[in-house]
Motif scaffolding. Structure first.
Motif, PDB file in Angstrom:
ATOM      1  N   ILE A  16     -30.091  -3.570 114.246  1.00 26.80           N
ATOM      2  CA  ILE A  16     -31.105  -2.735 113.353  1.00 26.80           C
ATOM      3  C   ILE A  16     -31.870  -1.947 114.358  1.00 26.80           C
ATOM      4  O   ILE A  16     -31.980  -0.635 113.945  1.00 26.80           O
ATOM      5  CB  ILE A  16     -31.926  -3.627 112.910  1.00 26.80           C
ATOM      6  CG1 ILE A  16     -31.213  -4.536 111.684  1.00 26.80           C
ATOM      7  CG2 ILE A  16     -33.362  -3.124 112.026  1.00 26.80           C
ATOM      8  CD1 ILE A  16     -31.832  -5.598 110.833  1.00 26.80           C
ATOM      9  N   ASP A  43     -34.057 -10.215 104.651  1.00 25.61           N
ATOM     10  CA  ASP A  43     -34.963  -9.382 105.339  1.00 25.61           C
ATOM     11  C   ASP A  43     -33.927  -8.435 106.168  1.00 25.61           C
ATOM     12  O   ASP A  43     -34.115  -7.140 106.288  1.00 25.61           O
ATOM     13  CB  ASP A  43     -35.832  -9.945 106.215  1.00 25.61           C
ATOM     14  CG  ASP A  43     -37.047 -10.632 105.647  1.00 25.61           C
ATOM     15  OD1 ASP A  43     -37.215 -10.273 104.525  1.00 25.61           O
ATOM     16  OD2 ASP A  43     -37.544 -11.570 106.182  1.00 25.61           O
ATOM     17  N   ASN A  46     -32.115  -6.165 103.841  1.00 21.07           N
ATOM     18  CA  ASN A  46     -32.994  -5.139 103.235  1.00 21.07           C
ATOM     19  C   ASN A  46     -33.221  -4.119 104.150  1.00 21.07           C
ATOM     20  O   ASN A  46     -33.095  -2.913 104.014  1.00 21.07           O
ATOM     21  CB  ASN A  46     -34.420  -5.791 102.812  1.00 21.07           C
ATOM     22  CG  ASN A  46     -34.156  -6.290 101.535  1.00 21.07           C
ATOM     23  OD1 ASN A  46     -33.339  -5.804 100.832  1.00 21.07           O
ATOM     24  ND2 ASN A  46     -34.940  -7.207 101.139  1.00 21.07           N
ATOM     25  N   GLU A  47     -33.167  -4.487 105.778  1.00 23.35           N
ATOM     26  CA  GLU A  47     -33.547  -3.607 106.756  1.00 23.35           C
ATOM     27  C   GLU A  47     -32.050  -2.602 106.688  1.00 23.35           C
ATOM     28  O   GLU A  47     -32.321  -1.560 106.835  1.00 23.35           O
ATOM     29  CB  GLU A  47     -33.924  -4.254 108.050  1.00 23.35           C
ATOM     30  CG  GLU A  47     -35.250  -4.718 108.098  1.00 23.35           C
ATOM     31  CD  GLU A  47     -35.594  -5.231 109.469  1.00 23.35           C
ATOM     32  OE1 GLU A  47     -35.576  -4.608 110.356  1.00 23.35           O
ATOM     33  OE2 GLU A  47     -35.972  -6.525 109.284  1.00 23.35           O
ATOM     34  N   LYS A  49     -30.156  -2.149 104.562  1.00 20.61           N
ATOM     35  CA  LYS A  49     -30.009  -1.267 103.202  1.00 20.61           C
ATOM     36  C   LYS A  49     -30.698   0.080 103.524  1.00 20.61           C
ATOM     37  O   LYS A  49     -30.327   1.190 103.050  1.00 20.61           O
ATOM     38  CB  LYS A  49     -30.488  -1.907 102.203  1.00 20.61           C
ATOM     39  CG  LYS A  49     -30.369  -1.151 100.749  1.00 20.61           C
ATOM     40  CD  LYS A  49     -31.237  -1.983  99.480  1.00 20.61           C
ATOM     41  CE  LYS A  49     -32.573  -1.979  99.974  1.00 20.61           C
ATOM     42  NZ  LYS A  49     -33.806  -2.164  99.190  1.00 20.61           N
ATOM     43  N   ASP A  50     -31.815  -0.223 103.889  1.00 22.27           N
ATOM     44  CA  ASP A  50     -32.967   1.041 104.296  1.00 22.27           C
ATOM     45  C   ASP A  50     -32.424   2.166 105.268  1.00 22.27           C
ATOM     46  O   ASP A  50     -32.405   3.224 104.877  1.00 22.27           O
ATOM     47  CB  ASP A  50     -34.389   0.538 104.526  1.00 22.27           C
ATOM     48  CG  ASP A  50     -35.028  -0.290 103.434  1.00 22.27           C
ATOM     49  OD1 ASP A  50     -34.539  -0.120 102.174  1.00 22.27           O
ATOM     50  OD2 ASP A  50     -36.016  -1.236 103.756  1.00 22.27           O
ATOM     51  N   LEU A  51     -31.826   1.292 106.222  1.00 27.02           N
ATOM     52  CA  LEU A  51     -31.041   2.449 107.080  1.00 27.02           C
ATOM     53  C   LEU A  51     -30.180   2.835 106.782  1.00 27.02           C
ATOM     54  O   LEU A  51     -30.006   4.274 107.004  1.00 27.02           O
ATOM     55  CB  LEU A  51     -30.743   1.468 108.596  1.00 27.02           C
ATOM     56  CG  LEU A  51     -31.826   0.824 109.293  1.00 27.02           C
ATOM     57  CD1 LEU A  51     -31.415   0.027 110.144  1.00 27.02           C
ATOM     58  CD2 LEU A  51     -32.614   2.173 109.988  1.00 27.02           C
ATOM     59  N   ILE A  53     -29.530   3.962 103.749  1.00 21.86           N
ATOM     60  CA  ILE A  53     -30.091   4.951 102.619  1.00 21.86           C
ATOM     61  C   ILE A  53     -30.694   5.985 103.327  1.00 21.86           C
ATOM     62  O   ILE A  53     -30.386   7.135 103.159  1.00 21.86           O
ATOM     63  CB  ILE A  53     -31.024   4.154 101.607  1.00 21.86           C
ATOM     64  CG1 ILE A  53     -30.051   3.473 100.623  1.00 21.86           C
ATOM     65  CG2 ILE A  53     -31.620   5.305 100.751  1.00 21.86           C
ATOM     66  CD1 ILE A  53     -30.935   2.448  99.709  1.00 21.86           C
ATOM     67  N   ASP A  54     -31.339   5.833 104.184  1.00 25.12           N
ATOM     68  CA  ASP A  54     -32.334   6.737 105.000  1.00 25.12           C
ATOM     69  C   ASP A  54     -31.333   7.788 105.804  1.00 25.12           C
ATOM     70  O   ASP A  54     -31.867   9.069 106.088  1.00 25.12           O
ATOM     71  CB  ASP A  54     -33.257   6.288 105.852  1.00 25.12           C
ATOM     72  CG  ASP A  54     -34.505   5.639 104.881  1.00 25.12           C
ATOM     73  OD1 ASP A  54     -34.512   5.588 103.999  1.00 25.12           O
ATOM     74  OD2 ASP A  54     -35.284   4.785 105.673  1.00 25.12           O
ATOM     75  N   ASN A  55     -30.390   7.073 106.311  1.00 24.46           N
ATOM     76  CA  ASN A  55     -29.473   7.893 107.114  1.00 24.46           C
ATOM     77  C   ASN A  55     -28.134   8.327 106.539  1.00 24.46           C
ATOM     78  O   ASN A  55     -27.323   8.737 107.152  1.00 24.46           O
ATOM     79  CB  ASN A  55     -29.221   7.233 108.370  1.00 24.46           C
ATOM     80  CG  ASN A  55     -30.479   6.980 109.249  1.00 24.46           C
ATOM     81  OD1 ASN A  55     -31.050   8.007 109.713  1.00 24.46           O
ATOM     82  ND2 ASN A  55     -30.945   5.870 109.191  1.00 24.46           N
TER      83      ASN A  55
END
Length: 84
Positions: A16, A43, A46-47, A49-51, A53-55
């Motif tokens: 991560i 957790d 989710n981290e 997933k966020d990475l 989506i953000d990239n």
């Protein structure tokens, strides 16, 4: 794959923390794919997933990063099929 999630969480944390470097490298991609497939901690998921989506735009355009997107979709689709 052989150890419980709490025994390998440090590996997931390293992935991560270095996600974009690993996701865009031929050898790092293999590690990222394994983490996406085998992680069960909410957790961590989710981290990730966020990475992703953000990239997403950068990952899609990278010769290795696009495989991260494909693996994430494969996992999502597999989970949807299993829920039926």
């Amino acid at each position: 794959m052989c150890y419980q999630q709490d025994h390998v969480q440090f590996i997931y944390d390293m992935v991560i923390n270095n996600f974009m470097y690993l996701a865009n490298h031929s050898n790092g991609l293999c590690v990222v794919k394994k983490v996406i497939i085998h992680a069960t901690n909410i957790d961590t998921l989710n981290e990730l997933k966020d990475l992703i989506i953000d990239n997403a735009m950068y990952l899609i355009q990278n010769p290795y990063g696009n495989y991260v997107i494909q693996v994430a979709f494969d996992v999502i689709i597999s989970n949807l099929v299993l829920e039926r």
